[in-house]
Write a protein that holds these residues in place. Structure first.
Motif, mmCIF file in Angstrom:
data_model
loop_
_atom_site.group_PDB
_atom_site.id
_atom_site.type_symbol
_atom_site.label_atom_id
_atom_site.label_comp_id
_atom_site.label_asym_id
_atom_site.label_seq_id
_atom_site.Cartn_x
_atom_site.Cartn_y
_atom_site.Cartn_z
ATOM 1 N N ASN A 118 -0.023 -0.690 -4.286
ATOM 2 C CA ASN A 118 -0.061 0.712 -3.903
ATOM 3 C C ASN A 118 0.725 0.989 -2.635
ATOM 4 O O ASN A 118 0.500 1.982 -1.945
ATOM 5 C CB ASN A 118 -1.513 1.200 -3.738
ATOM 6 C CG ASN A 118 -2.252 0.449 -2.637
ATOM 7 O OD1 ASN A 118 -1.695 -0.447 -1.996
ATOM 8 N ND2 ASN A 118 -3.503 0.811 -2.430
ATOM 9 N N SER A 119 1.661 0.106 -2.315
ATOM 10 C CA SER A 119 2.542 0.331 -1.162
ATOM 11 C C SER A 119 3.993 0.148 -1.594
ATOM 12 O O SER A 119 4.293 -0.657 -2.482
ATOM 13 C CB SER A 119 2.220 -0.642 -0.024
ATOM 14 O OG SER A 119 2.622 -1.960 -0.355
ATOM 15 N N ALA A 120 4.866 0.905 -0.947
ATOM 16 C CA ALA A 120 6.292 0.783 -1.243
ATOM 17 C C ALA A 120 6.796 -0.612 -0.899
ATOM 18 O O ALA A 120 7.703 -1.139 -1.551
ATOM 19 C CB ALA A 120 7.074 1.848 -0.479
ATOM 20 N N TYR A 121 6.210 -1.226 0.123
ATOM 21 C CA TYR A 121 6.587 -2.591 0.518
ATOM 22 C C TYR A 121 6.414 -3.548 -0.659
ATOM 23 O O TYR A 121 7.339 -4.293 -1.015
ATOM 24 C CB TYR A 121 5.719 -3.027 1.700
ATOM 25 C CG TYR A 121 5.831 -4.496 2.047
ATOM 26 C CD1 TYR A 121 6.730 -4.937 3.002
ATOM 27 C CD2 TYR A 121 5.033 -5.453 1.408
ATOM 28 C CE1 TYR A 121 6.843 -6.285 3.321
ATOM 29 C CE2 TYR A 121 5.139 -6.791 1.710
ATOM 30 C CZ TYR A 121 6.039 -7.206 2.671
ATOM 31 O OH TYR A 121 6.143 -8.544 2.960
ATOM 32 N N ALA A 122 5.223 -3.545 -1.262
ATOM 33 C CA ALA A 122 4.943 -4.467 -2.362
ATOM 34 C C ALA A 122 5.869 -4.219 -3.547
ATOM 35 O O ALA A 122 6.367 -5.161 -4.172
ATOM 36 C CB ALA A 122 3.481 -4.329 -2.788
ATOM 37 N N PHE A 151 -2.306 -2.301 7.867
ATOM 38 C CA PHE A 151 -0.996 -1.714 7.548
ATOM 39 C C PHE A 151 -1.208 -0.562 6.566
ATOM 40 O O PHE A 151 -0.719 -0.588 5.432
ATOM 41 C CB PHE A 151 -0.065 -2.769 6.930
ATOM 42 C CG PHE A 151 0.441 -3.786 7.922
ATOM 43 C CD1 PHE A 151 1.263 -3.414 8.965
ATOM 44 C CD2 PHE A 151 0.100 -5.124 7.787
ATOM 45 C CE1 PHE A 151 1.748 -4.354 9.868
ATOM 46 C CE2 PHE A 151 0.574 -6.076 8.673
ATOM 47 C CZ PHE A 151 1.389 -5.692 9.719
ATOM 48 N N ARG A 152 -1.933 0.458 6.982
ATOM 49 C CA ARG A 152 -2.301 1.570 6.124
ATOM 50 C C ARG A 152 -2.160 2.889 6.885
ATOM 51 O O ARG A 152 -2.291 2.926 8.110
ATOM 52 C CB ARG A 152 -3.751 1.425 5.632
ATOM 53 C CG ARG A 152 -4.011 0.222 4.752
ATOM 54 C CD ARG A 152 -3.395 0.421 3.369
ATOM 55 N NE ARG A 152 -3.721 -0.675 2.470
ATOM 56 C CZ ARG A 152 -2.966 -1.744 2.288
ATOM 57 N NH1 ARG A 152 -1.835 -1.861 2.982
ATOM 58 N NH2 ARG A 152 -3.306 -2.693 1.447
ATOM 59 N N PRO A 153 -1.938 4.001 6.189
ATOM 60 C CA PRO A 153 -1.836 5.299 6.862
ATOM 61 C C PRO A 153 -3.058 5.642 7.712
ATOM 62 O O PRO A 153 -2.925 6.272 8.776
ATOM 63 C CB PRO A 153 -1.670 6.282 5.699
ATOM 64 C CG PRO A 153 -1.027 5.480 4.618
ATOM 65 C CD PRO A 153 -1.626 4.111 4.741
ATOM 66 N N ALA A 154 -4.250 5.226 7.269
ATOM 67 C CA ALA A 154 -5.468 5.541 8.024
ATOM 68 C C ALA A 154 -5.407 4.981 9.436
ATOM 69 O O ALA A 154 -5.938 5.596 10.382
ATOM 70 C CB ALA A 154 -6.692 4.996 7.293
ATOM 71 N N ALA A 170 4.070 -0.264 13.345
ATOM 72 C CA ALA A 170 4.435 -1.580 12.806
ATOM 73 C C ALA A 170 4.711 -1.578 11.314
ATOM 74 O O ALA A 170 5.085 -2.611 10.763
ATOM 75 C CB ALA A 170 3.341 -2.592 13.120
ATOM 76 N N SER A 171 4.528 -0.448 10.643
ATOM 77 C CA SER A 171 4.908 -0.338 9.232
ATOM 78 C C SER A 171 5.162 1.123 8.900
ATOM 79 O O SER A 171 4.659 2.023 9.595
ATOM 80 C CB SER A 171 3.818 -0.905 8.308
ATOM 81 O OG SER A 171 2.725 -0.013 8.213
ATOM 82 N N ASP A 172 5.920 1.351 7.850
ATOM 83 C CA ASP A 172 6.165 2.734 7.414
ATOM 84 C C ASP A 172 4.863 3.398 6.983
ATOM 85 O O ASP A 172 4.674 4.602 7.179
ATOM 86 C CB ASP A 172 7.162 2.750 6.249
ATOM 87 C CG ASP A 172 8.577 2.397 6.683
ATOM 88 O OD1 ASP A 172 8.843 2.381 7.897
ATOM 89 O OD2 ASP A 172 9.411 2.139 5.798
ATOM 90 N N SER A 173 3.947 2.633 6.392
ATOM 91 C CA SER A 173 2.666 3.207 5.970
ATOM 92 C C SER A 173 1.889 3.729 7.174
ATOM 93 O O SER A 173 1.310 4.821 7.136
ATOM 94 C CB SER A 173 1.826 2.160 5.223
ATOM 95 O OG SER A 173 2.400 1.860 3.973
#
Length: 345
Positions: free
Chosen positions: A75-79, A228-231, A253-256
């Motif tokens: 559920n992440s663009a990274y994965a 590494f989550r939007p929350a 540290a991440s786009d999310s």
């Protein structure tokens, strides 16, 4: 006769095609000498026309090489980007990919030894690990059975004998902070991933190195950690805006995480980049599509996936590999989420 599915053909069907008995077909297949030459030729011609293969022949066909790719989630663009790289290289290498999704929070019904043995029983060629759920015990279990394994962007250092692929996190963190410093910012916050994550710590240290090179002290209230989550971005942004002296720029540290910062900025009517600059990390399509488009340190995520599969192939071939760690370069992509501070940084 329909020969589109030769694996389902029976001896009786071949016998009917050749105009002989089923035992006669069996004799020809097994190389018996007590068959007239003309009859033998008719049976061979029928076998060729129908494409019939004996069960022994079908069992002798080598299985296609298969690699298992394990993710925390998709559920992440990274994965998704890493997976796309794995799939592209697998297609070019005539391999199949079996996808597994797991997480540390899920109790596995299998012990490390059982999981490794299952890999052998299912004739997997190797495993690409893009998850924090596999600890050293699990990785050692694979190594003891000589199962090729590669860890992508590990949160924690894998055992020395395990192959891994990552990106230049320290250099990326330094590049992000340096970009903000060059714009004139002096109050720069860092919203990191998990404190135990090696990649997040490397990005933090790169950020700190850039600030210290300019004689700027790192303020502890400007540094936080989380998932590494939007929350995590939402929570940290709220805390930063509540400070008596909030920062003028944030390195996430991440786009999310950065997406969470953007969401909270909109809720609190903070205009980015007019009132606060923001830099992310990963360089995913989310960075390009956000509003405003996000300045981000780009990781070569698809190349990381390709490199991981190449490591599997090289291990399968028994090659002598000098380095068990590949670190690919990151680079900063400047978009519209960063600008000079309105007053004095």
């Amino acid at each position: 006769m329909d020969s589109s599915q030769p694996s389902k053909l029976t001896l009786a069907a071949v016998a009917e095609e050749a105009g002989v008995s089923t035992p006669t077909v069996s004799k020809v297949i097994n190389g018996r000498a007590d068959v007239a030459e003309g009859t033998r030729l008719r049976v061979l011609a029928a076998l060729e026309r129908t494409g019939y293969k004996s069960p022994l022949q079908r069992r002798s066909v080598p299985a296609r090489r298969t690699v298992e790719a394990v993710f925390d989630s998709l559920n992440s663009a990274y994965a998704v980007e890493v997976l796309n790289g794995v799939l592209a290289q697998a297609a070019a290498s005539d391999m199949e990919v079996v996808l597994s999704v797991t997480s540390r929070q899920e109790a596995s019904p299998l012990s490390p030894e059982e999981r490794a043995q299952r890999m052998i029983d299912e004739r997997r060629s190797g495993m690409i690990v893009v998850t924090s759920a596999f600890d050293s015990a699990q990785l050692h279990a694979f190594q003891r059975r000589s199962i090729p394994i590669v860890v992508v962007d590990p949160l924690n250092p894998p055992p020395a004998e395990v192959f891994s692929v990552g990106a230049s996190n320290w250099a990326g963190g330094k590049a992000a902070a340096t970009h903000l410093l060059e714009l004139g910012h002096r109050k720069i916050a860092y919203i990191g991933g998990p404190e135990s994550a090696e990649c997040s710590q490397a990005r933090l240290h790169g950020y700190m190195a850039a600030l210290m090179a300019e004689g700027i002290s790192v303020q502890h209230e400007y540094v936080s950690a989380g998932a590494f989550r939007p929350a995590n971005g939402v929570r940290a942004m709220r805390s930063l805006l509540a400070l008596e002296d909030p920062p003028t720029a944030i390195f996430a540290a991440s786009d999310s995480i950065a997406l969470g910062v953007l969401a909270e900025a909109r809720r609190q009517d903070v205009r980015i980049p007019d009132e606060m600059s923001l830099v992310g990390f990963d360089g995913t399509h989310q960075a390009e599509e956000s509003v405003p488009p996000l300045t981000s340190v780009s990781q070569p995520l698809q190349d990381m996936g390709r490199s991981a599969l190449n490591f599997i192939l090289r291990q399968m071939r028994g090659e002598d590999i000098d380095s068990r760690r590949v670190e690919l370069a990151t680079h900063l992509v400047v978009r519209e989420s960063t600008a000079q501070p309105r007053s004095g940084g």
